[in-house]
Scaffold this active site. Sequence first.
Site, PDB file in Angstrom:
ATOM      1  N   HIS A  24      -2.607  -7.928  -1.230  1.00 27.31           N
ATOM      2  CA  HIS A  24      -1.458  -8.330  -1.895  1.00 27.31           C
ATOM      3  C   HIS A  24      -0.416  -8.370  -0.957  1.00 27.31           C
ATOM      4  O   HIS A  24      -0.564  -7.657   0.243  1.00 27.31           O
ATOM      5  CB  HIS A  24      -0.864  -6.985  -2.558  1.00 27.31           C
ATOM      6  CG  HIS A  24      -1.723  -6.683  -4.176  1.00 27.31           C
ATOM      7  ND1 HIS A  24      -3.077  -6.734  -4.017  1.00 27.31           N
ATOM      8  CD2 HIS A  24      -1.125  -6.527  -5.388  1.00 27.31           C
ATOM      9  CE1 HIS A  24      -3.316  -6.381  -5.345  1.00 27.31           C
ATOM     10  NE2 HIS A  24      -2.309  -6.242  -6.074  1.00 27.31           N
ATOM     11  N   GLU A  35       4.714  -9.823  -2.762  1.00 27.19           N
ATOM     12  CA  GLU A  35       5.130  -9.372  -4.338  1.00 27.19           C
ATOM     13  C   GLU A  35       6.703  -8.685  -4.255  1.00 27.19           C
ATOM     14  O   GLU A  35       7.679  -9.463  -4.674  1.00 27.19           O
ATOM     15  CB  GLU A  35       4.085  -8.272  -4.604  1.00 27.19           C
ATOM     16  CG  GLU A  35       4.534  -7.959  -6.346  1.00 27.19           C
ATOM     17  CD  GLU A  35       3.603  -6.596  -6.667  1.00 27.19           C
ATOM     18  OE1 GLU A  35       2.997  -5.880  -5.543  1.00 27.19           O
ATOM     19  OE2 GLU A  35       3.572  -6.420  -7.953  1.00 27.19           O
TER      20      GLU A  35
END
Length: 342
Positions: free
Chosen positions: A202, A205
């Site tokens: 990730h 974000e």
Amino acid sequence: MQIESQKTFSEWLSDLPKAELHLHIDGTLQAHRLLSLAKKNDIALPYSTQEQVEAAYQFENLQSFLDLYYLGASVLIDESDFYHLMMDYLLKCKEQNIVHAEIMIEPQTYAPNGVSFVTMMRGFDRAIEQAQQEWGQSVALILSFLRHLDEDQCLETLEQARAFKQSFVAIGLASAERDNPPAKFARLYRAAQSQGYRTTAHAGEEGPANFIWDSLRVLNVERIDHGVRCVDDTALLNHLIKQQVALTVCPLSNTKLCVFDDMSQHNILDLLDRGLLVTVNSDDPAYFGGYLNENFLTLHEHLSMTREQALRLVENSFKASFLNDGDKVRYLEELSQAAKAS
Ligand code: ADE
Ligand code: ZN
């Protein structure tokens, strides 16, 4: 290209074979399952009805969601709990024609509750084998680490996973992005790569564009989960286009967690039209109001996404998957046939 079809967008989309690349299994825990497992395992929750649980699905940011997400996962204790969690999602895959799913599992979430790797994997594997046998479901598991923990704990978990190495295709990195930069996990990624794991993380974000750069340059990841903040850095955008680095974007997640104020502000179609290898995914569908098809439908509704754009996004998911080249070609051919027949 104009796609001609008598079907509504929803019917047309449902009929296409699709892949999902960004899905946390704990994010598929539905309110009714949460309550029944809490009762079975005698775990106290601040909610007693499905309505009360669903009323809590209001988030200000990633952390406010993670607090509920980890509370939810605390009801998973024995093998059958993990079986049901996985089977509920795999049945959704069947219903939504998600023929290939790459699923993140996070053993570090369960360890503090005394759940062993063996218990978790027995339950997950039993559901996956059943779905493979009953309807040919394709699944790849991603061993996802929690970045709010320290790197030594993650290295210990990687060691525990050795006995289950054949069950995982890749490692990933999730949880609170702010204050937990990619560089914190350089040794973890190096160790996993030396054991043959493929990689994703990730980044971008809630965190800045330079977390995407560092995931690529320091962690050497093959693809990026979310990555929507790449628009803040033109050199990065050009790099992602040139190298065709895949972004696994999650539209409903991004609006539920206030990464974008509303769906009309989402940048996924802009990224697609600039030539990035973007894909559509559901992240934590039980909490964000929709599975994969609903993520496509919201783009059609709020961003006027065309069928041609949707088809490119579905193709991208197969291209960006961790499948081998032969399977990619086979699924892309099936997709092309389904699109022609529609
Ligand atoms: N874990 C589950 N969902 C997540 C998200 N959207 N971002 C980071 N970690 C997560
Ligand atoms: Zn995620």
